[in-house]
Design an enzyme around this catalytic site. Structure first.
Site, PDB file in Angstrom:
ATOM      1  N   GLU A 123       8.223  16.315  15.929  1.00  0.00           N
ATOM      2  CA  GLU A 123       8.930  15.991  14.704  1.00  0.00           C
ATOM      3  C   GLU A 123       8.586  17.442  13.719  1.00  0.00           C
ATOM      4  O   GLU A 123       7.355  17.567  13.698  1.00  0.00           O
ATOM      5  CB  GLU A 123       8.447  14.850  14.076  1.00  0.00           C
ATOM      6  CG  GLU A 123       9.155  14.636  12.660  1.00  0.00           C
ATOM      7  CD  GLU A 123       8.632  13.156  12.295  1.00  0.00           C
ATOM      8  OE1 GLU A 123       7.443  13.010  12.100  1.00  0.00           O
ATOM      9  OE2 GLU A 123       9.642  12.309  11.944  1.00  0.00           O
ATOM     10  N   CYS A 125      13.258  10.495   7.986  1.00  0.00           N
ATOM     11  CA  CYS A 125      12.849   9.929   9.339  1.00  0.00           C
ATOM     12  C   CYS A 125      13.919  10.417  10.078  1.00  0.00           C
ATOM     13  O   CYS A 125      13.750  10.718  11.418  1.00  0.00           O
ATOM     14  CB  CYS A 125      12.181   8.690   9.489  1.00  0.00           C
ATOM     15  SG  CYS A 125      13.472   7.594   8.517  1.00  0.00           S
ATOM     16  N   LYS A 153       0.799  -1.305  -0.116  1.00  0.00           N
ATOM     17  CA  LYS A 153      -0.009  -0.041  -0.101  1.00  0.00           C
ATOM     18  C   LYS A 153       0.987   1.318   0.098  1.00  0.00           C
ATOM     19  O   LYS A 153       1.186   1.839   0.945  1.00  0.00           O
ATOM     20  CB  LYS A 153      -0.697  -0.072   1.311  1.00  0.00           C
ATOM     21  CG  LYS A 153      -2.353   0.440   1.020  1.00  0.00           C
ATOM     22  CD  LYS A 153      -2.293   2.129   0.717  1.00  0.00           C
ATOM     23  CE  LYS A 153      -1.906   3.024   1.792  1.00  0.00           C
ATOM     24  NZ  LYS A 153      -1.860   4.358   1.280  1.00  0.00           N
ATOM     25  N   GLU A 156       8.120   1.272  11.790  1.00  0.00           N
ATOM     26  CA  GLU A 156       9.245   2.341  11.467  1.00  0.00           C
ATOM     27  C   GLU A 156       8.657   3.737  11.696  1.00  0.00           C
ATOM     28  O   GLU A 156       8.058   4.125  10.561  1.00  0.00           O
ATOM     29  CB  GLU A 156      10.215   2.227  10.299  1.00  0.00           C
ATOM     30  CG  GLU A 156      10.739   0.917  10.016  1.00  0.00           C
ATOM     31  CD  GLU A 156      11.854   0.764  10.759  1.00  0.00           C
ATOM     32  OE1 GLU A 156      12.573   1.631  11.372  1.00  0.00           O
ATOM     33  OE2 GLU A 156      12.423  -0.528  10.903  1.00  0.00           O
ATOM     34  N   LEU A 191       0.082  10.048  -1.741  1.00  0.00           N
ATOM     35  CA  LEU A 191       0.909  11.213  -2.230  1.00  0.00           C
ATOM     36  C   LEU A 191       1.765  10.912  -3.352  1.00  0.00           C
ATOM     37  O   LEU A 191       2.108  11.568  -4.077  1.00  0.00           O
ATOM     38  CB  LEU A 191       1.452  12.025  -1.142  1.00  0.00           C
ATOM     39  CG  LEU A 191       0.765  12.556   0.001  1.00  0.00           C
ATOM     40  CD1 LEU A 191       1.413  13.142   1.155  1.00  0.00           C
ATOM     41  CD2 LEU A 191      -0.436  13.377  -0.264  1.00  0.00           C
ATOM     42  N   GLY A 248       6.097   4.900   8.816  1.00  0.00           N
ATOM     43  CA  GLY A 248       5.143   6.242   8.546  1.00  0.00           C
ATOM     44  C   GLY A 248       5.162   6.998   9.996  1.00  0.00           C
ATOM     45  O   GLY A 248       6.203   6.823  10.769  1.00  0.00           O
ATOM     46  N   SER A 249       4.057   7.874  10.019  1.00  0.00           N
ATOM     47  CA  SER A 249       4.166   8.721  11.471  1.00  0.00           C
ATOM     48  C   SER A 249       3.951   7.861  12.559  1.00  0.00           C
ATOM     49  O   SER A 249       3.125   6.755  12.755  1.00  0.00           O
ATOM     50  CB  SER A 249       3.033   9.946  11.110  1.00  0.00           C
ATOM     51  OG  SER A 249       1.900   9.142  11.139  1.00  0.00           O
ATOM     52  N   ALA A 279       1.525   8.565  14.833  1.00  0.00           N
ATOM     53  CA  ALA A 279       0.242   8.628  15.127  1.00  0.00           C
ATOM     54  C   ALA A 279      -0.477   7.660  14.217  1.00  0.00           C
ATOM     55  O   ALA A 279      -1.419   6.480  14.635  1.00  0.00           O
ATOM     56  CB  ALA A 279      -0.387   9.959  14.400  1.00  0.00           C
ATOM     57  N   THR A 280       0.017   7.274  13.064  1.00  0.00           N
ATOM     58  CA  THR A 280      -0.685   6.294  12.182  1.00  0.00           C
ATOM     59  C   THR A 280      -0.128   4.952  12.926  1.00  0.00           C
ATOM     60  O   THR A 280      -0.691   3.783  12.743  1.00  0.00           O
ATOM     61  CB  THR A 280      -0.249   6.319  10.802  1.00  0.00           C
ATOM     62  OG1 THR A 280      -0.358   7.740  10.172  1.00  0.00           O
ATOM     63  CG2 THR A 280      -0.679   5.330   9.874  1.00  0.00           C
ATOM     64  N   GLY A 281       1.295   4.903  13.184  1.00  0.00           N
ATOM     65  CA  GLY A 281       1.636   3.311  13.950  1.00  0.00           C
ATOM     66  C   GLY A 281       0.873   3.246  15.088  1.00  0.00           C
ATOM     67  O   GLY A 281       0.645   2.054  15.378  1.00  0.00           O
TER      68      GLY A 281
HETATM   69  P1  NAD Z   1       1.709   8.358   7.452  1.00  0.00           P
HETATM   70  O1  NAD Z   1       1.682   7.801   8.487  1.00  0.00           O
HETATM   71  O2  NAD Z   1       0.812   9.661   7.121  1.00  0.00           O
HETATM   72  O3  NAD Z   1       1.554   7.416   5.968  1.00  0.00           O
HETATM   73  C1  NAD Z   1       2.232   6.399   5.817  1.00  0.00           C
HETATM   74  C2  NAD Z   1       1.500   5.447   5.117  1.00  0.00           C
HETATM   75  O4  NAD Z   1       0.365   4.792   6.173  1.00  0.00           O
HETATM   76  C3  NAD Z   1       0.714   5.749   3.808  1.00  0.00           C
HETATM   77  O5  NAD Z   1       0.715   4.754   2.818  1.00  0.00           O
HETATM   78  C4  NAD Z   1      -0.702   5.895   4.356  1.00  0.00           C
HETATM   79  O6  NAD Z   1      -1.524   6.207   3.342  1.00  0.00           O
HETATM   80  C5  NAD Z   1      -0.791   4.683   5.207  1.00  0.00           C
HETATM   81  N1  NAD Z   1      -1.928   4.958   6.347  1.00  0.00           N
HETATM   82  C6  NAD Z   1      -2.546   6.299   6.779  1.00  0.00           C
HETATM   83  N2  NAD Z   1      -3.151   6.029   7.899  1.00  0.00           N
HETATM   84  C7  NAD Z   1      -3.515   4.600   7.975  1.00  0.00           C
HETATM   85  C8  NAD Z   1      -4.350   3.597   8.619  1.00  0.00           C
HETATM   86  N3  NAD Z   1      -5.133   4.172   9.434  1.00  0.00           N
HETATM   87  N4  NAD Z   1      -4.132   2.537   8.497  1.00  0.00           N
HETATM   88  C9  NAD Z   1      -3.403   2.037   7.553  1.00  0.00           C
HETATM   89  N5  NAD Z   1      -2.376   2.769   6.756  1.00  0.00           N
HETATM   90  C10 NAD Z   1      -2.537   4.032   6.834  1.00  0.00           C
HETATM   91  O7  NAD Z   1       3.074   8.940   7.225  1.00  0.00           O
HETATM   92  P2  NAD Z   1       3.714   9.950   5.919  1.00  0.00           P
HETATM   93  O8  NAD Z   1       3.502  11.306   6.036  1.00  0.00           O
HETATM   94  O9  NAD Z   1       3.482   9.252   4.556  1.00  0.00           O
HETATM   95  O10 NAD Z   1       5.282   9.648   5.971  1.00  0.00           O
HETATM   96  C11 NAD Z   1       6.088  10.602   7.068  1.00  0.00           C
HETATM   97  C12 NAD Z   1       6.190   9.964   8.245  1.00  0.00           C
HETATM   98  O11 NAD Z   1       6.862   8.823   8.096  1.00  0.00           O
HETATM   99  C13 NAD Z   1       7.103  10.914   9.342  1.00  0.00           C
HETATM  100  O12 NAD Z   1       6.633  10.834  10.526  1.00  0.00           O
HETATM  101  C14 NAD Z   1       8.413  10.030   9.196  1.00  0.00           C
HETATM  102  O13 NAD Z   1       9.096  10.291  10.323  1.00  0.00           O
HETATM  103  C15 NAD Z   1       8.013   8.720   9.125  1.00  0.00           C
HETATM  104  N6  NAD Z   1       9.281   7.858   8.514  1.00  0.00           N
HETATM  105  C16 NAD Z   1       9.726   6.875   9.147  1.00  0.00           C
HETATM  106  C17 NAD Z   1      10.865   6.190   8.734  1.00  0.00           C
HETATM  107  C18 NAD Z   1      11.440   5.364   9.488  1.00  0.00           C
HETATM  108  O14 NAD Z   1      12.264   4.384   8.928  1.00  0.00           O
HETATM  109  N7  NAD Z   1      11.399   5.190  10.870  1.00  0.00           N
HETATM  110  C19 NAD Z   1      11.080   6.374   7.190  1.00  0.00           C
HETATM  111  C20 NAD Z   1      10.474   7.424   6.643  1.00  0.00           C
HETATM  112  C21 NAD Z   1       9.470   8.076   7.105  1.00  0.00           C
END
Ligand code: NAD
Length: 511
Positions: free
Chosen positions: A403, A304, A196, A270, A200, A248-249, A251-253
Site C-alpha cells: 500500500e 483505503c 477512539k 476494515e 492525528l 486502519g492499517s 498491521a494494526t488490524g
Molecule cells: P492506523 O492503523 O495507524 O490507526 C488507525 C486507528 O487505530 C487509530 O485511531 C490508531 O490510534 C489506532 N491504533 C493504532 N494502534 C492500535 C492498537 N495497537 N490498538 C488499538 N488501536 C490502535 O491507521 P491510520 O494510519 O490511521 O489509517 C490509514 C490506514 O487505514 C491505511 O492502511 C488505510 O488503507 C486504512 N483504511 C482502511 C479503510 C477501509 O475501510 N478498509 C478506510 C480508511 C483507511
C-alpha cells in the site's frame, strides 16, 4: 468547563485557534456525559498539515481513562438496549440534524486537521449526516423475525440482540465518516460505544460529539483520545468490550485481532488495500484520465480504496500515459481551505517520506517518472507532494504490491482482458477494484472474476448507504453500510419453542 471556551463558531474560529495555541488549551474527552481532563497531564498536539502549525491539543489518555469510559458505556447499556427502537431512531435523527446545523464549522475544522480540500470535506459531512439518518431508519424496522417451522408444532424465531459495549477505532483520513459508519449502526442496533479517534485527527470527532451527541443519555457515546497502543489497546483488551469495529492499517488490524481473538470478541476490521483500475479498450481517453485521477488522487491518494495500480491496453498505453501526465500536472496543490485547490497536503511528513521512498526505489529499478513526485517549490510549509505518474513499473517494485497511501499512479500495459484480470487479482488485498469500459461482456467478467469487496464500473469510489462496504482477503473482515453494516453489531439467537411440549419418540432409549 474549558471546552465551552473552545467553541468553533465560524466568526471566532481563527481568533479561538490563535488563543488556543497561546494558552495551550486542551480539548477534553467525553466520558459518561461529562467533558473531562481529569487525571490527564500529557497531551498530543494536533497539527494542520497544510501549515504545520498546531491547531489544538488533546489528552494523551491511557488505560485509566479507557477503564472509566468502558464502565460508563457498560452502565448505560441496559437502559439503551431497552429504549424502544423508534426512540433510538429519533435520537439518531437528532444527531444528524444538529450536525447539519454546524456543517460549515465542522467542514472547516476537518479541512484544517486532515488537509483535504473543502469540497471533499463537505461531501464527508453530507455522508456523515446521512449515515445517521439511514441507520436511524434501518434500526427502527430491522428487528427479529419468525422462521417457517421444520415440524408442525415448534415455533421458530430469530432474535437480534446488541452485543453490549462496542469499541469504534477510527483512522485519520475520514475521521467523521468512518466514525459514523460504525457508531450510527452500533447505536441503532442498541449497543453503547467508545470512540477512539486517530491521534492525528481527533478534533472534528470531539467537536461533533460536543455539538450533536449531547441529546443521548450519558455513557451511550464516549470519546477518548490518545495513541493506539496506550488508549486503543485497553479498549480492545477489556473484558466488557464485546465488539471491536476498527478501520486502519493491516498491521494494526493484525495486532487487534491477536488481542481480541483469544477472547472470542466480535471483530469487524476494515483494513488497507492496493486497488486496481483496468482501462478498457473502448473507453475514451479523456473520461478514463479524469476518472483515474479522481480515483487515485482524491484526498491526496490517502483513501483505503485509492486506485494504486493501473492497467492499460498495450495499444493505448503510450497515448494514455501522456494525456494522464498532462492532466495530473494541471491539478492545483494548496491549502484545502483555499478555493480552487484540487489536492491538499499529506497528513504528516513520515507518510510523505514513505511515498517518496517507494518512488525512488521504483525509479532506481527502471521505472520512469512522467510527472510529479517532488515537493513543490512554491509551498514552503505543509506536507505537500506533487502527484506522480509512473510508467515502466513491474511487480518486483514495492510500489506495485505494498500500500502506498499517496498520490502516485503507476501504469502497466496489458495484452488482453484475461491478463488484465489476472493482474488485478495479483495482490494479497481485496478492497475495491474499478473498470472503465462500456463493453458488457468485459463488465460481467470483471465483476464476476475480480476478488474485491466493491467493484466500480465507470464511477470509481462512489458508495451507497445501502451497499455493503469492506474487503476480501487481507483487506479485512465484515462489512460497513447497508443491512450488513448493522448486522455486524447484533448477536443472533435462534429460538426453537415446542409449544405443545409432548415427549419425542427420538429421545432415549433408542430401542
Ligand atoms: P492506523 O492503523 O495507524 O490507526 C488507525 C486507528 O487505530 C487509530 O485511531 C490508531 O490510534 C489506532 N491504533 C493504532 N494502534 C492500535 C492498537 N495497537 N490498538 C488499538 N488501536 C490502535 O491507521 P491510520 O494510519 O490511521 O489509517 C490509514 C490506514 O487505514 C491505511 O492502511 C488505510 O488503507 C486504512 N483504511 C482502511 C479503510 C477501509 O475501510 N478498509 C478506510 C480508511 C483507511
Amino acid at each position: 468547563m474549558e471546552v465551552s471556551e473552545c467553541a468553533y463558531s465560524e466568526p471566532v474560529l481563527n481568533a479561538h485557534l490563535a488563543r488556543s495555541r497561546e494558552y495551550c488549551m486542551t480539548r477534553p474527552m467525553l466520558i459518561n456525559g461529562e467533558w473531562t481532563l481529569e487525571g490527564l497531564s500529557e497531551t498530543i498536539e494536533i497539527l494542520n498539515p497544510a501549515t504545520e502549525e498546531m491547531i489544538e491539543q488533546v489528552p494523551r489518555a491511557g488505560s485509566e481513562s479507557a477503564e472509566k469510559a468502558v464502565a460508563a458505556a457498560q452502565e448505560a447499556f441496559p437502559e439503551w438496549r431497552r429504549t424502544p427502537a423508534a426512540e433510538r431512531a429519533a435520537l439518531l435523527h437528532e444527531v444528524a440534524r444538529k450536525t447539519r446545523q454546524h456543517i460549515a464549522e465542522l467542514t472547516r475544522l476537518l479541512t484544517q486537521e486532515v488537509g483535504k480540500p473543502l469540497p471533499e470535506n463537505e461531501e464527508e459531512l453530507e455522508w456523515t449526516i446521512n449515515t445517521f439518518h439511514y441507520y436511524a431508519e434501518l434500526g427502527r424496522h430491522d428487528r427479529d423475525h419468525v422462521l417457517p417451522p421444520g415440524d408442525p408444532d415448534p415455533f421458530n424465531f430469530v432474535l437480534k440482540t446488541p452485543y453490549g459495549v462496542a469499541a469504534c477505532i477510527v483512522p485519520w483520513n475520514y475521521p467523521l465518516l468512518l466514525m459514523a459508519w460504525k457508531v450510527a449502526s452500533a447505536l441503532a442496533a442498541g449497543n453503547t460505544v467508545l470512540i477512539k479517534p486517530s491521534e492525528l485527527a481527533p478534533l472534528s470527532v470531539l467537536r461533533m460529539a460536543e455539538l450533536a451527541f449531547d441529546g443521548l443519555p450519558p455513557g451511550v457515546v464516549n470519546v477518548i483520545t490518545g495513541y493506539g497502543p496506550e488508549a486503543g489497546e485497553p479498549l480492545v483488551s477489556h473484558p466488557d468490550v464485546r465488539v471491536i469495529a476498527f478501520t486502519g492499517s493491516l498491521a494494526t488490524g493484525q495486532r487487534i485481532a491477536s488481542l481480541a481473538g483469544p477472547e472470542m470478541k466480535k471483530l469487524h476490521l476494515e483494513l488497507g488495500g492496493k486497488d486496481p483500475m483496468v482501462i478498457g479498450l473502448d473507453i475514451d481517453t479523456d473520461t478514463a484520465v479524469r476518472a483515474l485521477s479522481y480515483a487515485g488522487l482524491l484526498n491526496t491518494g490517502q483513501v483505503c480504496t485509492s486506485t494504486e495500480r493501473v492497467y492499460v491496453p498495450r495499444e493505448r498505453y503510450a497515448v494514455f500515459a501522456e494525456e494522464l501526465a498532462d492532466f495530473v500536472s494541471s491539478l492545483r496543490l494548496g491549502n484545502g481551505l483555499q478555493a480552487g485547490t484540487d489536492i491538499g497536503p499529506m497528513i504528516r511528513d513520515h507518510f510523505r517520506q514513505k511515498v517518496e521512498r517507494q518512488i525512488d526505489a521504483a525509479t532506481s529499478s527502471g521505472a520512469r517518472l512522467l510527472v510529479g513526485g517532488n515537493r513543490p517549490g512554491d509551498l514552503d510549509r505543509g506536507f505537500f507532494l506533487q502527484p506522480a505518474v509512473l510508467v515502466d513499473v513491474d511487480y518486483s517494485m514495492e510500489i506495485m504490491h505494498e500500500e502506498t497511501f499517496g498520490s502516485v499512479l503507476p501504469l502497466m500495459p496489458y495484452k488482453d482482458f484475461d491478463e488484465a484480470i489476472q493482474l488485478a487479482n495479483d495482490t494479497p488485498y481485496g478492497l475495491g477494484a474499478s473498470l472503465m469500459s462500456n463493453d458488457l461482456r468485459l463488465v460481467k467478467r470483471f465483476y464476476e472474476q475480480v476478488e474485491a469487496g466493491t467493484i466500480w464500473i465507470n464511477d470509481p469510489l462512489t458508495d451507497n448507504y445501502a451497499g455493503p462496504f469492506g474487503g476480501m482477503k487481507m483487506s479485512g473482515l465484515g462489512r460497513e453500510l447497508g443491512q450488513e453494516g448493522i448486522d455486524e453489531f447484533y448477536e443472533v439467537k435462534h429460538v426453537h419453542w415446542d409449544m405443545i411440549g409432548a415427549q419425542k419418540d427420538f429421545w432415549y432409549p433408542y430401542d
